[in-house]
Design a protein around this motif. Structure first.
Motif, PDB file in Angstrom:
ATOM      1  N   LEU A  50       0.852  -1.182   0.000  1.00  0.00           N
ATOM      2  CA  LEU A  50       0.000   0.000   0.000  1.00  0.00           C
ATOM      3  C   LEU A  50       0.894   1.240   0.000  1.00  0.00           C
ATOM      4  N   THR A 107       1.170   5.317   0.528  1.00  0.00           N
ATOM      5  CA  THR A 107       0.490   6.437   1.172  1.00  0.00           C
ATOM      6  C   THR A 107       1.425   7.637   1.249  1.00  0.00           C
ATOM      7  N   ALA A 111       2.497  10.293   3.305  1.00  0.00           N
ATOM      8  CA  ALA A 111       2.333  10.579   4.731  1.00  0.00           C
ATOM      9  C   ALA A 111       2.557  12.039   5.068  1.00  0.00           C
ATOM     10  N   TYR A 167       5.330   2.981   2.419  1.00  0.00           N
ATOM     11  CA  TYR A 167       4.898   1.702   1.857  1.00  0.00           C
ATOM     12  C   TYR A 167       4.591   0.769   3.019  1.00  0.00           C
ATOM     13  N   THR A 207       4.736  -0.705   8.344  1.00  0.00           N
ATOM     14  CA  THR A 207       5.614  -0.001   7.409  1.00  0.00           C
ATOM     15  C   THR A 207       6.693  -0.934   6.880  1.00  0.00           C
ATOM     16  N   GLY A 254      -0.945   4.651   9.901  1.00  0.00           N
ATOM     17  CA  GLY A 254      -2.232   5.250  10.222  1.00  0.00           C
ATOM     18  C   GLY A 254      -2.235   6.021  11.513  1.00  0.00           C
TER      19      GLY A 254
END
Length: 411
Positions: free
Chosen positions: A347, A349, A351, A364, A370, A396
Motif C-alpha cells: 500500500l 500512502t 504521509a 509503503y 511499514t 495510520g
C-alpha cells in the motif's frame, strides 16, 4: 564454524561487498590470509558516482572513485576470473585473463561477492550503444558526451533516470524510453511514477512510456532506437539501463543453491564456511521471510560486514541480517531516498507533504506495518523514517516526530 578453525578466507569479487568483507574480517580480529579475486583488471569503483558526478565532472578521473582494500595485509588479485567451484575438493577454478592460464586455489572460508552484470537487449547492437556498470563503461560513455550527441536512454529506472539528469545538466538532447507506463513504477508505485514523469518533463527530457524496443538503426554506428510500434527515435549515442542479473554463471554445477542469485540463509550463510553478500546474494527478508535480492550500495556494504561476522561466528551461531538499508538517487534538482525494501503490492500512502510538489514522504506498508519509505526532497526526515521502517511501525497513527524542528520547517 568457530573462528579458531578458519585458517584462510578467499573472496570472489573485488567489489564493494568483497573488499568490505575483507575489511570486516580484519576488524573482527581474523589474522589468517585473505585473498580477494577480481574479474576486472582494475580496482572496483564507487558505483553510485558512475551515473552522477563522474559523467558531469570532466576533471574527475577513474582513480578518484576507485576503492581499495582497507588494510594492506589483504592480497588482491585483479584480472582473475572465477570459472567454477569444486565443493568436494574445496577449491576455486580460476583463469588469469591476461595469460589465459587456468589454475585452482584451495578454499577454507569463502565469500561470494561477484555482484551483477548489466542486462542487454536481445538484438543486434551497433557501436554507440552502451551499458553502465564499470569505470570502463563510464569512461567510454563520457567520451561520447563531449561531442554533444542526441542521447537516448532505454530504461527509466534509477540508473537510467540519473543518466538522463546528468546529460541534461550538460545541456544535451535527451530522450528516455521506458516499457512501463511510468518510471520506476514496479519499485515505487504508479503514484510516484507519475510524479517522476513530471520531474523529467520539467527539466526538458522527452519520454516514450509504455514503449518496447524492437531494435537499433545504423550499421557502422547507431543512428536511432526503433520502438515496438515502428517509430524510430533518432540517437547519436544510446545508454541501455534495463537492470542487472546476478553473476552466478561460474557456480553452475557447483552444488550451491542458485536461483536469481546465490540463495542464503537469514545470516547470509550458503554452505559450510561459505557466505554471500551484495548484489549476488538472495536471502529471506527478516520482515516476512520473502526471498529478496537488493542491488543497493549501502546494502552491499552492510551485508559484507554481516557476512564476515557469520564466517567468524563461534559455534556457527550467527545473527540474521536485519539491517534497514537506504538507497539515494539524485535526479535534476530532486533527491530521492528509498528506505527499506518495498515490494509490488504494498500500500502506498503520502504521509507528509505533496507529491506533485516533489517534497514529501511516501510510506509503503503491508498488513498495516511499514515496509519502506521514499523521501522526495526531504532529506531532513531520513532519521525518523528510517526508524519507522526499522521498527515496522503501524501505519495510520501519528507520523514520525521531526528529526530537527529547524530542518523540518525549512523551505
Amino acid at each position: 564454524m568457530a573462528r579458531e578453525h578458519l585458517r584462510h578466507v578467499s573472496v570472489v569479487g573485488a567489489s564493494a561487498a568483497g573488499l568490505s568483507a575483507a575489511h570486516g574480517l580484519r576488524r573482527r580480529g581474523f589474522e589468517g590470509p585473505i585473498t580477494v579475486f577480481g574479474d576486472e583488471p582494475e580496482a572496483a569503483c564507487q558505483r553510485p558516482a558512475l551515473s552522477k558526478r563522474f559523467l558531469t565532472a570532466g576533471d574527475l578521473q577513474p582513480d578518484d572513485i576507485r576503492m581499495r582494500a582497507a588494510t594492506e595485509d589483504v592480497r588482491v588479485e585483479l584480472g582473475v576470473r572465477a570459472t567454477g567451484l569444486d565443493l568436494a575438493k574445496r577449491c576455486l577454478l580460476l583463469t588469469d585473463k591476461d595469460s589465459g592460464r587456468h589454475y585452482t586455489h584451495s578454499v577454507d572460508g569463502l565469500v561470494i561477492a561477484t555482484g551483477a552484470a548489466p542486462r542487454t537487449l536481445p538484438m543486434r547492437t551497433p557501436p554507440g550503444v552502451h551499458v553502465l556498470r564499470t569505470v570502463a563503461d563510464a569512461v567510454a560513455f563520457r567520451a561520447e558526451l563531449v561531442h554533444e550527441p542526441r542521447v537516448v536512454i532505454v530504461g527509466a529506472g534509477f540508473v537510467g533516470s540519473e543518466v538522463a539528469s546528468s546529460c541534461r545538466s550538460l545541456g544535451l538532447d535527451v530522450t528516455l524510453v521506458e516499457a512501463a507506463a511510468t518510471p520506476m513504477e514496479r519499485v515505487l508505485g504508479p503514484e510516484v511514477g507519475e510524479a517522476l514523469v513530471g520531474l523529467h518533463r520539467d527539466h526538458g527530457t522527452r519520454l516514450h512510456l509504455g514503449a518496447g524496443v524492437a531494435g537499433f538503426t545504423g550499421d557502422d554506428r547507431v543512428t536511432g532506437v526503433r520502438l515496438a510500434g515502428g517509430e524510430v527515435v533518432p540517437a547519436d549515442v544510446v545508454m541501455v539501463g534495463v537492470g542487472a542479473r546476478p553473476a552466478t554463471d561460474w557456480l553452475h554445477g557447483s552444488g550451491l543453491p542458485v536461483e536469481d542469485g546465490v540463495l542464503c540463509g537469514a545470516d547470509l550463510a550458503v554452505a559450510d564456511r561459505i557466505v554471500a553478500a551484495g548484489d549476488v546474494a538472495r536471502w529471506p527478508h527478516h520482515s516476512d521471510g520473502t526471498l529478496v535480492r537488493v542491488e543497493h550500495w549501502e546494502n552491499a556494504l552492510r551485508q559484507a560486514d554481516a557476512a564476515a561476522a557469520t564466517l567468524l561466528a563461534a559455534g556457527g551461531q550467527a545473527a540474521a541480517f536485519a539491517e534497514t538499508t537506504m538507497f539515494w538517487s539524485d535526479q535534476y534538482d530532486c533527491k530521492l531516498q528509498l528506505i527499506g525494501h518495498p515490494r509490488p503490492g504494498d500500500l502506498v500512502t503520502v504521509a507528509e507533504g505533496d507529491l506533485t510538489q516533489r517534497r514529501c514522504a511516501v510510506v509503503y506498508s503491508r498488513s498495516g506495518r511499514t515496509t519502506g519509505a521514499l523521501l522526495v526532497g526531504s532529506p531532513h526526515r531520513l532519521r525518523a523514517y528510517r526508524e519507522a521502517v526499522r521498527s515496522a511501525a503501524p501505519v495510520g497513527g501519528a507520523r514520525p516526530a521531526p528529526d530537527d524542528p529547524a530542518l523540518s520547517n525549512a523551505s
